[in-house]
Design a protein around this motif. Structure first.
Motif, PDB file in Angstrom:
ATOM      1  N   ASN A  26       0.132   4.306   0.363  1.00 17.71           N
ATOM      2  CA  ASN A  26      -0.187   5.255   1.442  1.00 17.71           C
ATOM      3  C   ASN A  26       0.519   4.886   2.740  1.00 17.71           C
ATOM      4  O   ASN A  26       0.935   5.752   3.507  1.00 17.71           O
ATOM      5  CB  ASN A  26      -1.702   5.301   1.694  1.00 17.71           C
ATOM      6  CG  ASN A  26      -2.417   6.019   0.568  1.00 17.71           C
ATOM      7  OD1 ASN A  26      -1.905   6.999   0.022  1.00 17.71           O
ATOM      8  ND2 ASN A  26      -3.580   5.516   0.194  1.00 17.71           N
ATOM      9  N   LYS A  27       0.650   3.568   2.949  1.00 18.27           N
ATOM     10  CA  LYS A  27       1.348   3.124   4.166  1.00 18.27           C
ATOM     11  C   LYS A  27       2.844   3.422   4.054  1.00 18.27           C
ATOM     12  O   LYS A  27       3.485   3.799   5.025  1.00 18.27           O
ATOM     13  CB  LYS A  27       1.115   1.630   4.395  1.00 18.27           C
ATOM     14  CG  LYS A  27      -0.297   1.338   4.866  1.00 18.27           C
ATOM     15  CD  LYS A  27      -0.524  -0.139   5.094  1.00 18.27           C
ATOM     16  CE  LYS A  27      -1.971  -0.357   5.520  1.00 18.27           C
ATOM     17  NZ  LYS A  27      -2.353  -1.761   5.438  1.00 18.27           N
ATOM     18  N   ASP A  50       0.833  -1.191   0.000  1.00 18.63           N
ATOM     19  CA  ASP A  50       0.000   0.000   0.000  1.00 18.63           C
ATOM     20  C   ASP A  50       0.884   1.265   0.000  1.00 18.63           C
ATOM     21  O   ASP A  50       1.628   1.510   0.955  1.00 18.63           O
ATOM     22  CB  ASP A  50      -0.885  -0.055   1.257  1.00 18.63           C
ATOM     23  CG  ASP A  50      -1.874   1.092   1.315  1.00 18.63           C
ATOM     24  OD1 ASP A  50      -1.646   2.118   0.650  1.00 18.63           O
ATOM     25  OD2 ASP A  50      -2.875   0.953   2.052  1.00 18.63           O
ATOM     26  N   LEU A  71       9.671  -2.826   6.741  1.00 19.00           N
ATOM     27  CA  LEU A  71       8.833  -2.825   7.945  1.00 19.00           C
ATOM     28  C   LEU A  71       7.427  -3.343   7.626  1.00 19.00           C
ATOM     29  O   LEU A  71       6.861  -4.138   8.370  1.00 19.00           O
ATOM     30  CB  LEU A  71       8.762  -1.402   8.516  1.00 19.00           C
ATOM     31  CG  LEU A  71       8.331  -1.277   9.969  1.00 19.00           C
ATOM     32  CD1 LEU A  71       9.353  -1.905  10.909  1.00 19.00           C
ATOM     33  CD2 LEU A  71       8.121   0.177  10.361  1.00 19.00           C
ATOM     34  N   LEU A  72       6.889  -2.908   6.485  1.00 22.61           N
ATOM     35  CA  LEU A  72       5.548  -3.359   6.090  1.00 22.61           C
ATOM     36  C   LEU A  72       5.537  -4.858   5.794  1.00 22.61           C
ATOM     37  O   LEU A  72       4.615  -5.572   6.190  1.00 22.61           O
ATOM     38  CB  LEU A  72       5.067  -2.595   4.853  1.00 22.61           C
ATOM     39  CG  LEU A  72       4.662  -1.144   5.072  1.00 22.61           C
ATOM     40  CD1 LEU A  72       4.312  -0.485   3.741  1.00 22.61           C
ATOM     41  CD2 LEU A  72       3.474  -1.059   6.016  1.00 22.61           C
ATOM     42  N   PHE A  88       4.108   5.861   2.396  1.00 23.86           N
ATOM     43  CA  PHE A  88       4.197   7.320   2.610  1.00 23.86           C
ATOM     44  C   PHE A  88       4.152   7.650   4.104  1.00 23.86           C
ATOM     45  O   PHE A  88       4.971   8.430   4.611  1.00 23.86           O
ATOM     46  CB  PHE A  88       3.052   8.023   1.859  1.00 23.86           C
ATOM     47  CG  PHE A  88       2.938   9.494   2.146  1.00 23.86           C
ATOM     48  CD1 PHE A  88       3.943  10.380   1.772  1.00 23.86           C
ATOM     49  CD2 PHE A  88       1.821  10.008   2.803  1.00 23.86           C
ATOM     50  CE1 PHE A  88       3.844  11.740   2.041  1.00 23.86           C
ATOM     51  CE2 PHE A  88       1.701  11.363   3.074  1.00 23.86           C
ATOM     52  CZ  PHE A  88       2.721  12.232   2.691  1.00 23.86           C
ATOM     53  N   TYR A  89       3.204   7.041   4.800  1.00 29.23           N
ATOM     54  CA  TYR A  89       3.060   7.299   6.241  1.00 29.23           C
ATOM     55  C   TYR A  89       4.367   7.016   6.975  1.00 29.23           C
ATOM     56  O   TYR A  89       4.847   7.827   7.773  1.00 29.23           O
ATOM     57  CB  TYR A  89       1.926   6.431   6.794  1.00 29.23           C
ATOM     58  CG  TYR A  89       1.619   6.614   8.258  1.00 29.23           C
ATOM     59  CD1 TYR A  89       1.250   7.856   8.765  1.00 29.23           C
ATOM     60  CD2 TYR A  89       1.687   5.541   9.141  1.00 29.23           C
ATOM     61  CE1 TYR A  89       0.945   8.017  10.114  1.00 29.23           C
ATOM     62  CE2 TYR A  89       1.380   5.695  10.491  1.00 29.23           C
ATOM     63  CZ  TYR A  89       1.014   6.927  10.979  1.00 29.23           C
ATOM     64  OH  TYR A  89       0.711   7.084  12.301  1.00 29.23           O
ATOM     65  N   LEU A  90       4.968   5.860   6.681  1.00 30.57           N
ATOM     66  CA  LEU A  90       6.203   5.486   7.374  1.00 30.57           C
ATOM     67  C   LEU A  90       7.362   6.403   6.984  1.00 30.57           C
ATOM     68  O   LEU A  90       8.223   6.718   7.802  1.00 30.57           O
ATOM     69  CB  LEU A  90       6.555   4.022   7.082  1.00 30.57           C
ATOM     70  CG  LEU A  90       5.531   2.991   7.585  1.00 30.57           C
ATOM     71  CD1 LEU A  90       5.933   1.584   7.174  1.00 30.57           C
ATOM     72  CD2 LEU A  90       5.385   3.066   9.104  1.00 30.57           C
ATOM     73  N   MET A  91       7.375   6.827   5.711  1.00 32.47           N
ATOM     74  CA  MET A  91       8.462   7.712   5.273  1.00 32.47           C
ATOM     75  C   MET A  91       8.369   9.092   5.931  1.00 32.47           C
ATOM     76  O   MET A  91       9.391   9.720   6.199  1.00 32.47           O
ATOM     77  CB  MET A  91       8.476   7.836   3.751  1.00 32.47           C
ATOM     78  CG  MET A  91       8.967   6.558   3.071  1.00 32.47           C
ATOM     79  SD  MET A  91       8.892   6.651   1.272  1.00 32.47           S
ATOM     80  CE  MET A  91      10.339   7.672   0.935  1.00 32.47           C
ATOM     81  N   THR A  92       7.146   9.544   6.201  1.00 33.10           N
ATOM     82  CA  THR A  92       7.032  10.838   6.891  1.00 33.10           C
ATOM     83  C   THR A  92       7.553  10.747   8.313  1.00 33.10           C
ATOM     84  O   THR A  92       7.725  11.757   8.984  1.00 33.10           O
ATOM     85  CB  THR A  92       5.570  11.349   6.969  1.00 33.10           C
ATOM     86  OG1 THR A  92       4.801  10.439   7.756  1.00 33.10           O
ATOM     87  CG2 THR A  92       4.948  11.514   5.606  1.00 33.10           C
ATOM     88  N   ARG A  93       7.796   9.520   8.769  1.00 34.50           N
ATOM     89  CA  ARG A  93       8.368   9.343  10.108  1.00 34.50           C
ATOM     90  C   ARG A  93       9.867   9.080  10.032  1.00 34.50           C
ATOM     91  O   ARG A  93      10.467   8.560  10.974  1.00 34.50           O
ATOM     92  CB  ARG A  93       7.657   8.190  10.835  1.00 34.50           C
ATOM     93  CG  ARG A  93       6.156   8.387  11.015  1.00 34.50           C
ATOM     94  CD  ARG A  93       5.823   9.727  11.662  1.00 34.50           C
ATOM     95  NE  ARG A  93       4.419   9.907  11.957  1.00 34.50           N
ATOM     96  CZ  ARG A  93       3.647  10.839  11.390  1.00 34.50           C
ATOM     97  NH1 ARG A  93       4.128  11.649  10.456  1.00 34.50           N
ATOM     98  NH2 ARG A  93       2.387  10.967  11.747  1.00 34.50           N
ATOM     99  N   LEU A 140      11.697   7.078   7.846  1.00 34.28           N
ATOM    100  CA  LEU A 140      12.249   5.862   7.243  1.00 34.28           C
ATOM    101  C   LEU A 140      12.412   6.069   5.742  1.00 34.28           C
ATOM    102  O   LEU A 140      11.552   6.699   5.112  1.00 34.28           O
ATOM    103  CB  LEU A 140      11.300   4.687   7.487  1.00 34.28           C
ATOM    104  CG  LEU A 140      11.355   4.010   8.857  1.00 34.28           C
ATOM    105  CD1 LEU A 140      10.809   4.929   9.932  1.00 34.28           C
ATOM    106  CD2 LEU A 140      10.558   2.724   8.846  1.00 34.28           C
ATOM    107  N   ASN A 141      13.484   5.552   5.160  1.00 36.51           N
ATOM    108  CA  ASN A 141      13.580   5.655   3.709  1.00 36.51           C
ATOM    109  C   ASN A 141      12.691   4.581   3.081  1.00 36.51           C
ATOM    110  O   ASN A 141      12.133   3.734   3.776  1.00 36.51           O
ATOM    111  CB  ASN A 141      15.039   5.589   3.215  1.00 36.51           C
ATOM    112  CG  ASN A 141      15.675   4.233   3.449  1.00 36.51           C
ATOM    113  OD1 ASN A 141      15.010   3.197   3.349  1.00 36.51           O
ATOM    114  ND2 ASN A 141      16.959   4.234   3.752  1.00 36.51           N
ATOM    115  N   LYS A 142      12.571   4.633   1.751  1.00 30.53           N
ATOM    116  CA  LYS A 142      11.596   3.774   1.090  1.00 30.53           C
ATOM    117  C   LYS A 142      11.846   2.284   1.366  1.00 30.53           C
ATOM    118  O   LYS A 142      10.912   1.531   1.650  1.00 30.53           O
ATOM    119  CB  LYS A 142      11.600   4.037  -0.422  1.00 30.53           C
ATOM    120  CG  LYS A 142      10.386   3.458  -1.095  1.00 30.53           C
ATOM    121  CD  LYS A 142      10.125   4.127  -2.419  1.00 30.53           C
ATOM    122  CE  LYS A 142       8.715   3.810  -2.867  1.00 30.53           C
ATOM    123  NZ  LYS A 142       8.271   4.612  -3.985  1.00 30.53           N
TER     124      LYS A 142
END
Lengths: 409, 244
Positions: free
Chosen positions: A363-364, A361, A381-382, A366-371, A373-375
């Motif tokens: 969007n998920k 996903d 992690l996902l 994106f959410y983690l990257m705004t915290r 984490l790199n891609k």
């Protein structure tokens, strides 16, 4: 006959056993390696893979010189903390049950079994060539304290391109054991053919796990047969990740009331690997339960297959059967084949199956990257989170810790 | 801190932002209010780096072109977006995620990464301050959380990461009055002369608890009016239609 005789020339082996082996080999030769014309093999053609990777398949029985301590040092687990069977190049090197009361455990090597006719070509191959066939019997009411690790090490430069292993575990009434099958295959272009059979008598519990330790360019075929009697539970988790080709086939017979079978699996592949999990659960009595969850992650031209069949006999009323397979395809050039099947002859049952595949996903991510984490970190992690659902099905925490360490999750 | 000049954005040929200007200085709290579809969430998405928008105009963050920075680099440099709809991430432990996130940012800043014990000390205190139930730290990230718990979790992340510029995208929606107070206290405790906030909201209610220095009204992708906190009260009385 001459072939087999030559191969087993150094082994002390009775004439009748040799004859048996020869019969199995003849059946295998007639059938050959299974190919895609067979329904069960239509997605992953073993014959093709063998011809491709091991065109000169040979079987050599000579023991090579090995340094056992060095081999153990390279295993990322301190096996002395557990019970273990150490197999090197197919030979049993050591059996250790030092954590247990040995009067409750009986071990037999190469038991004198009656000659049975078996149709599966690979089982015939296994019966012809397996070395040091072990039968472990756990006596009534005994709960094996520490997990049993069955460590299969195959060394680099081994002469034989085919290793066949076979073992049986019998659980008497009310007995319990956790088993972790580990394969460390350091050779290349080798075909590892493992057959394991578990007999669970009344009210016994089996926890059975499989994982490849190292990334390797070999082919695995793992066949597991489980007979489950009244009130008994069989929990199985397969981690299919590291070899070029791997097919796990698991057949469970739920023979009597309140018996249950759990099969969970991960297929996590990259770089043109091809793996399959095929299951068949036979509900043969009333009030039996089965649960299956298979999760796949596929990258770079890899291919995964899940064929799962739930068979419900006309006697097996009140069956509860559940099956789900899911796949995440990280590239367009990956392939997932799911073939869920229900065959039901009873009318009062609860059975469900589902299969899905998709992408990660965005969007998920994106959410983690705004915290921060790199891609790649976000994706990892996902994916780890997605696979954790299966890892959490491992109820033996000691084995769960080993598996998490091996697959770095 | 943040300077937006004539920002225009379109998505699938539909124009959403039509020349937006905004200047946020260190230590300031700005509230951005506007009706549905005025472009509030688009602005927060663009600032945090979400793909899928065609943009023109300039955005400078600490005097650097924000568009030159990847999503995670913006986070490393102290930009934080509290999501309107925080995502559920199955299988990922909340605590581990927070630690991974904090350490990714610390690493990028050349600071020492925290070990589990050091991190636990911090997270426990922050969770207590925000009345965030400790058991939720060991749950899967946002999975099965109530709307209020998800929003509190965003504020918890914010208080751990200590961003320089925090964008709160409708953090107040879905919060009951007690949760609203806790979330506001969390934001207020972070306020100092170096940290700035952009608070996006529909309602004046939140601004009773977080006193903004400036209030802007966004309509049709443009700021049509700016003022102090009295403007929020005026909006509440007159509605967006009454503002020209």
């Amino acid at each position: 006959m001459s072939n087999i005789k030559k191969i087993f020339i150094d082994k002390k082996i009775s004439k009748s056993e040799l004859e048996n082996k020869n019969n199995y080999f003849e059946i295998f030769k007639k059938k050959g390696f299974p190919n895609k014309k067979l329904e069960d093999w239509k997605f992953l053609d073993l014959n093709y893979e063998i011809n491709n990777q091991i065109p000169n398949l040979n079987f050599v029985i000579k023991k090579s010189k090995i340094n056992k301590n060095q081999i153990l040092e390279n295993i990322p687990i301190n096996i002395k903390e557990f019970n273990y069977v150490l197999n090197i190049n197919g030979f049993v090197e050591e059996i250790n049950f030092s954590h247990e009361d040995k009067s409750f455990i009986n071990i037999e090597t190469n038991p004198d079994k009656k000659n049975k006719i078996i149709s599966n070509a690979l089982e015939n191959l296994n019966l012809a060539f397996n070395l040091d066939y072990l039968c472990i019997n756990i006596k009534q009411d005994y709960k094996v304290k520490k997990p049993l690790l069955i460590l299969n090490v195959i060394i680099e430069n081994i002469k034989s391109s085919n290793i066949n292993k076979k073992f049986d575990i019998f659980l008497e009434k009310n007995a319990e054991i956790s088993v972790l099958n580990l394969v460390q295959n350091n050779s290349k272009n080798n075909f590892f053919n493992l057959h394991q059979r578990f007999i669970l008598n009344q009210s016994s519990i089996l926890k059975n796990y499989f994982v490849d330790i190292n990334k390797n360019q070999n082919l695995n075929y793992i066949k597991t047969d489980i007979e489950i009697e009244k009130n008994s539970i069989s929990e199985n988790v397969v981690i299919s990740k590291n070899s070029d080709y791997c097919k796990n086939e698991i057949v469970c017979n739920l023979l009597d009331q309140f018996s249950s079978a759990f099969i969970n699996g991960i297929i996590d592949l990259d770089n043109s690997q091809k793996h399959e999990i095929r299951t068949r659960i036979n509900h043969l009595a009333e009030n039996t339960k089965s649960y299956q969850l298979i999760k796949c992650v596929l990258n770079n031209q890899s291919k995964a297959v899940y064929q799962g069949k739930i068979y419900v006999d006309s006697k097996a009323q009140k069956t509860d059967g559940y099956q789900s397979s899911k796949a995440i395809l990280l590239n367009e050039n990956t392939e997932f084949n799911g073939k869920p099947e229900l065959e039901i002859y009873a009318d009062d049952v609860k059975c469900s199956h589902g299969s899905s595949s998709g992408n990660l996903d965005e969007n998920k991510i994106f959410y983690l990257m705004t915290r921060g984490l790199n891609k790649n970190e976000a994706k990892k992690l996902l994916i780890d989170g997605y696979l954790m659902e299966v890892i959490d099905k491992i109820t033996d925490e000691r084995i769960k810790a080993i598996i998490k360490e091996i697959i770095k999750i | 801190m943040l300077e937006i000049r004539n920002l225009k954005a379109t998505v699938e040929k539909k124009s959403i932002l039509n020349g937006l200007n905004l200047h946020i200085k260190p230590g300031e709290v700005h509230a951005l209010m506007g009706p549905n579809g005025s472009g509030k969430s688009t602005l927060s998405n663009i600032l945090s780096g979400k793909k899928g928008y065609e943009t023109s105009g300039d955005v400078f963050y600490e005097n650097k072109n924000l568009f030159d920075l990847e999503i995670e680099e913006r986070a490393h440099k102290g930009l934080f977006l509290a999501f309107q709809y925080p995502l559920e991430i199955p299988g990922v432990n909340n605590n581990n995620f927070l630690k991974t996130s904090l350490n990714a940012i610390r690493k990028a800043r050349g600071e020492k990464e925290l070990d589990a014990i050091e991190f636990l000390k911090i997270i426990k205190q922050k969770a207590k301050d925000l009345k965030f139930e400790e058991k939720n730290l060991n749950r899967q990230l946002n999975v099965g959380f109530s709307g209020g718990e998800k929003k509190k979790n965003e504020i918890l992340q914010m208080s751990i990461l200590q961003p320089k510029l925090s964008i709160l995208d409708e953090t107040d929606s879905g919060l009951d009055i007690d949760a609203l107070k806790i979330v506001s206290d969390g934001v207020n405790s972070l306020r100092d002369e170096s940290k700035s906030f952009l608070i996006i909201t529909h309602y004046q209610r939140l601004l009773n608890y977080i006193k903004p220095d400036f209030v802007h009204v966004l309509k049709n992708g443009r700021i049509i009016k700016s003022g102090n906190s009295d403007l929020a009260v005026e909006l509440e009385n007159k509605g967006y239609e009454g503002i020209n």
